[in-house]
Design an enzyme around this catalytic site. Structure first.
Site, PDB file in Angstrom:
ATOM      1  N   ASP A 186      -6.728  -6.192   4.942  1.00 26.49           N
ATOM      2  CA  ASP A 186      -6.036  -4.906   4.931  1.00 26.49           C
ATOM      3  C   ASP A 186      -5.975  -4.342   6.346  1.00 26.49           C
ATOM      4  O   ASP A 186      -7.001  -4.068   6.967  1.00 26.49           O
ATOM      5  CB  ASP A 186      -6.810  -3.951   4.002  1.00 26.49           C
ATOM      6  N   GLY A 187      -4.734  -4.161   6.820  1.00 27.04           N
ATOM      7  CA  GLY A 187      -4.516  -3.502   8.097  1.00 27.04           C
ATOM      8  C   GLY A 187      -3.751  -4.364   9.073  1.00 27.04           C
ATOM      9  O   GLY A 187      -4.205  -5.448   9.445  1.00 27.04           O
ATOM     10  N   GLY A 188      -2.570  -3.901   9.449  1.00 30.01           N
ATOM     11  CA  GLY A 188      -1.781  -4.631  10.439  1.00 30.01           C
ATOM     12  C   GLY A 188      -1.176  -5.931   9.923  1.00 30.01           C
ATOM     13  O   GLY A 188      -0.826  -6.811  10.705  1.00 30.01           O
TER      14      GLY A 188
ATOM     15  N   MET B 243      -8.734   8.495   0.479  1.00 28.16           N
ATOM     16  CA  MET B 243      -9.492   8.916   1.674  1.00 28.16           C
ATOM     17  C   MET B 243      -9.969  10.351   1.493  1.00 28.16           C
ATOM     18  O   MET B 243      -9.229  11.190   0.979  1.00 28.16           O
ATOM     19  CB  MET B 243      -8.621   8.830   2.926  1.00 28.16           C
TER      20      MET B 243
ATOM     21  N   GLY C  89       1.214  -2.047   4.239  1.00 25.77           N
ATOM     22  CA  GLY C  89       1.687  -0.693   4.000  1.00 25.77           C
ATOM     23  C   GLY C  89       2.960  -0.384   4.746  1.00 25.77           C
ATOM     24  O   GLY C  89       4.057  -0.389   4.183  1.00 25.77           O
ATOM     25  N   SER C  90       2.846  -0.123   6.052  1.00 26.06           N
ATOM     26  CA  SER C  90       4.008   0.327   6.821  1.00 26.06           C
ATOM     27  C   SER C  90       5.105  -0.726   6.891  1.00 26.06           C
ATOM     28  O   SER C  90       6.290  -0.381   6.958  1.00 26.06           O
ATOM     29  CB  SER C  90       3.579   0.750   8.231  1.00 26.06           C
TER      30      SER C  90
ATOM     31  N   ASP D 177      -4.772   3.831  -1.433  1.00 24.98           N
ATOM     32  CA  ASP D 177      -5.789   4.185  -0.438  1.00 24.98           C
ATOM     33  C   ASP D 177      -6.303   5.605  -0.642  1.00 24.98           C
ATOM     34  O   ASP D 177      -5.610   6.577  -0.320  1.00 24.98           O
ATOM     35  CB  ASP D 177      -5.197   4.054   0.973  1.00 24.98           C
TER      36      ASP D 177
ATOM     37  N   HIS E   9      -1.613  -1.321  -3.988  1.00 25.53           N
ATOM     38  CA  HIS E   9      -2.833  -0.887  -3.297  1.00 25.53           C
ATOM     39  C   HIS E   9      -2.771   0.626  -3.081  1.00 25.53           C
ATOM     40  O   HIS E   9      -1.775   1.153  -2.560  1.00 25.53           O
ATOM     41  CB  HIS E   9      -2.883  -1.643  -1.969  1.00 25.53           C
TER      42      HIS E   9
ATOM     43  N   MET F 128     -11.529  -5.559   6.387  1.00 30.09           N
ATOM     44  CA  MET F 128     -10.621  -4.652   7.092  1.00 30.09           C
ATOM     45  C   MET F 128     -10.236  -5.277   8.431  1.00 30.09           C
ATOM     46  O   MET F 128     -11.099  -5.669   9.219  1.00 30.09           O
ATOM     47  CB  MET F 128     -11.282  -3.300   7.342  1.00 30.09           C
TER      48      MET F 128
ATOM     49  N   SER G  11       0.848  -1.191   0.000  1.00 27.73           N
ATOM     50  CA  SER G  11       0.000   0.000   0.000  1.00 27.73           C
ATOM     51  C   SER G  11       0.881   1.237   0.000  1.00 27.73           C
ATOM     52  O   SER G  11       1.693   1.430   0.912  1.00 27.73           O
ATOM     53  CB  SER G  11      -0.883   0.016   1.248  1.00 27.73           C
TER      54      SER G  11
ATOM     55  N   HIS H 166      -8.577   1.414  -3.248  1.00 30.72           N
ATOM     56  CA  HIS H 166      -9.427   1.206  -2.065  1.00 30.72           C
ATOM     57  C   HIS H 166     -10.022   2.554  -1.700  1.00 30.72           C
ATOM     58  O   HIS H 166      -9.322   3.424  -1.171  1.00 30.72           O
ATOM     59  CB  HIS H 166      -8.553   0.636  -0.942  1.00 30.72           C
TER      60      HIS H 166
ATOM     61  N   GLY I  63      -2.360   3.997   8.582  1.00 32.35           N
ATOM     62  CA  GLY I  63      -1.446   2.875   8.523  1.00 32.35           C
ATOM     63  C   GLY I  63      -0.884   2.574   9.905  1.00 32.35           C
ATOM     64  O   GLY I  63      -1.131   3.303  10.872  1.00 32.35           O
TER      65      GLY I  63
ATOM     66  N   GLY J 292      -8.380   4.253   7.883  1.00 26.83           N
ATOM     67  CA  GLY J 292      -7.983   5.650   8.010  1.00 26.83           C
ATOM     68  C   GLY J 292      -6.496   5.858   8.208  1.00 26.83           C
ATOM     69  O   GLY J 292      -5.973   6.877   7.796  1.00 26.83           O
TER      70      GLY J 292
ATOM     71  N   MET K  53     -11.935   4.862   0.465  1.00 27.37           N
ATOM     72  CA  MET K  53     -12.512   5.141   1.784  1.00 27.37           C
ATOM     73  C   MET K  53     -13.154   6.518   1.697  1.00 27.37           C
ATOM     74  O   MET K  53     -12.682   7.495   2.291  1.00 27.37           O
ATOM     75  CB  MET K  53     -11.407   5.069   2.849  1.00 27.37           C
TER      76      MET K  53
HETATM   77  C1  DX5 Z   1      -5.820   1.810   6.187  1.00 26.15           C
HETATM   78  C2  DX5 Z   1      -5.512   1.450   4.757  1.00 26.15           C
HETATM   79  C3  DX5 Z   1      -4.453   0.449   4.596  1.00 26.15           C
HETATM   80  C4  DX5 Z   1      -3.104   0.835   5.145  1.00 26.15           C
HETATM   81  C5  DX5 Z   1      -2.544  -0.380   5.790  1.00 26.15           C
HETATM   82  O1  DX5 Z   1      -7.045   2.396   6.302  1.00 26.15           O
HETATM   83  O2  DX5 Z   1      -6.667   0.959   4.097  1.00 26.15           O
HETATM   84  O3  DX5 Z   1      -4.336   0.005   3.248  1.00 26.15           O
HETATM   85  O4  DX5 Z   1      -2.205   1.306   4.177  1.00 26.15           O
HETATM   86  O5  DX5 Z   1      -1.394  -0.019   6.462  1.00 26.15           O
HETATM   87  P1  DX5 Z   1      -0.611  -1.041   7.413  1.00 26.15           P
HETATM   88  O6  DX5 Z   1      -0.200  -2.200   6.577  1.00 26.15           O
HETATM   89  O7  DX5 Z   1       0.514  -0.211   7.913  1.00 26.15           O
HETATM   90  O8  DX5 Z   1      -1.568  -1.456   8.510  1.00 26.15           O
HETATM   91 ZN    ZN Z   2      -6.382   0.010   2.098  1.00 26.69          ZN
END
Ligand code: DX5
Ligand code: ZN
Length: 228
Positions: free
Chosen positions: A183-185, A44, A205-206, A42, A40, A148, A15, A76, A155, A153, A78
């Protein structure tokens, strides 16, 4: 639209939310060179989620290099009223567009509109939204379901453990042709559990772009997921 078959394989999807935007192109190139084929993005809007990130211009900025590498752009959204943005995001080069169940009163309509725009159609559910929310579209206009595993919102949040069992329930209820994304963590410590729970597309992502060496981090996570 590029072929979205890749979304039905097991894939780690970096991401760009956590990328260094002063050198976005080269960061994307690094993970593509390491083997990533799903990028990916994101989007927002400051309403559906508090942060504002970016929209079609960033999809457009990365799309050519992703497509040239044989990859797909996974957008994605949001955002509220996603139906107003589908055409622009598709024209900018997205291959899959995922909207949130919670963000539209017209889920069937917007998924249909995504397909009409030439993209594969995804729907996401937040942690507090029942998995069964996608049942009514799953056999009809849905190509990808996104579970999710954090509240959307930001990372770098911790994966909510209940998401794992939810993934398994979703996989069991969805037709085989519907891809399942998480997606997430998702990172080195959690990716295997996500795979075992039934997810195929693993957004991270991170753990990738927060690393000093995104390519190496991508390979490490993909190896742990047996997704190379
Ligand atoms: C959060 C995003 C994710 C985000 C995930 O709302 O939809 O795609 O980039 O980041 P990590 O992998 O750091 O949780
Ligand atoms: Zn995402």
């Amino acid at each position: 639209m590029a072929g979205t078959e890749v979304l039905h394989e097991r894939r780690v999807a970096p991401s760009i939310l956590s990328a260094d935007f002063s050198r976005l192109g080269s960061q994307v190139d690094e993970v593509l060179a390491a083997g990533a084929r799903v990028i990916h993005v994101d989007v927002m809007d400051g309403h559906f989620v508090p942060p504002i990130t970016f929209g079609a211009v960033i999809v457009e900025a990365v799309a050519d290099r992703v497509h040239d590498a044989g990859g797909v752009v996974d957008a994605h959204l949001m955002i509220e009223q996603p139906e107003r943005h589908v055409r622009d995001i598709a024209s900018a080069g997205a291959d899959n567009i995922t909207v949130h169940f919670e963000a539209t009163a017209q889920l069937h309509y917007v998924l249909d509109a995504i397909r009409e725009a030439g993209c594969s159609a995804g729907a996401a559910v937040c942690p507090g939204t029942p998995a069964a929310s996608l049942d009514e579209v799953a056999h009809d206009v849905l190509d990808l379901a996104l579970c999710m595993s954090v509240n959307p919102g930001w990372g770098a949040q911790e994966l909510i453990p209940a998401a794992l069992e939810k993934l398994t329930r979703m996989r069991g209820a969805l037709p085989d042709r519907v891809a399942l994304e998480v997606d997430g963590g998702v990172h080195q410590e959690t990716v295997k559990a996500c795979v075992e729970a039934g997810a195929a597309v693993l957004v991270t992502g991170s753990a990738v772009f927060g690393s000093p060496d995104p390519a190496a981090a991508y390979v490490e996570i993909a190896e742990l997921a047996e997704a190379l």
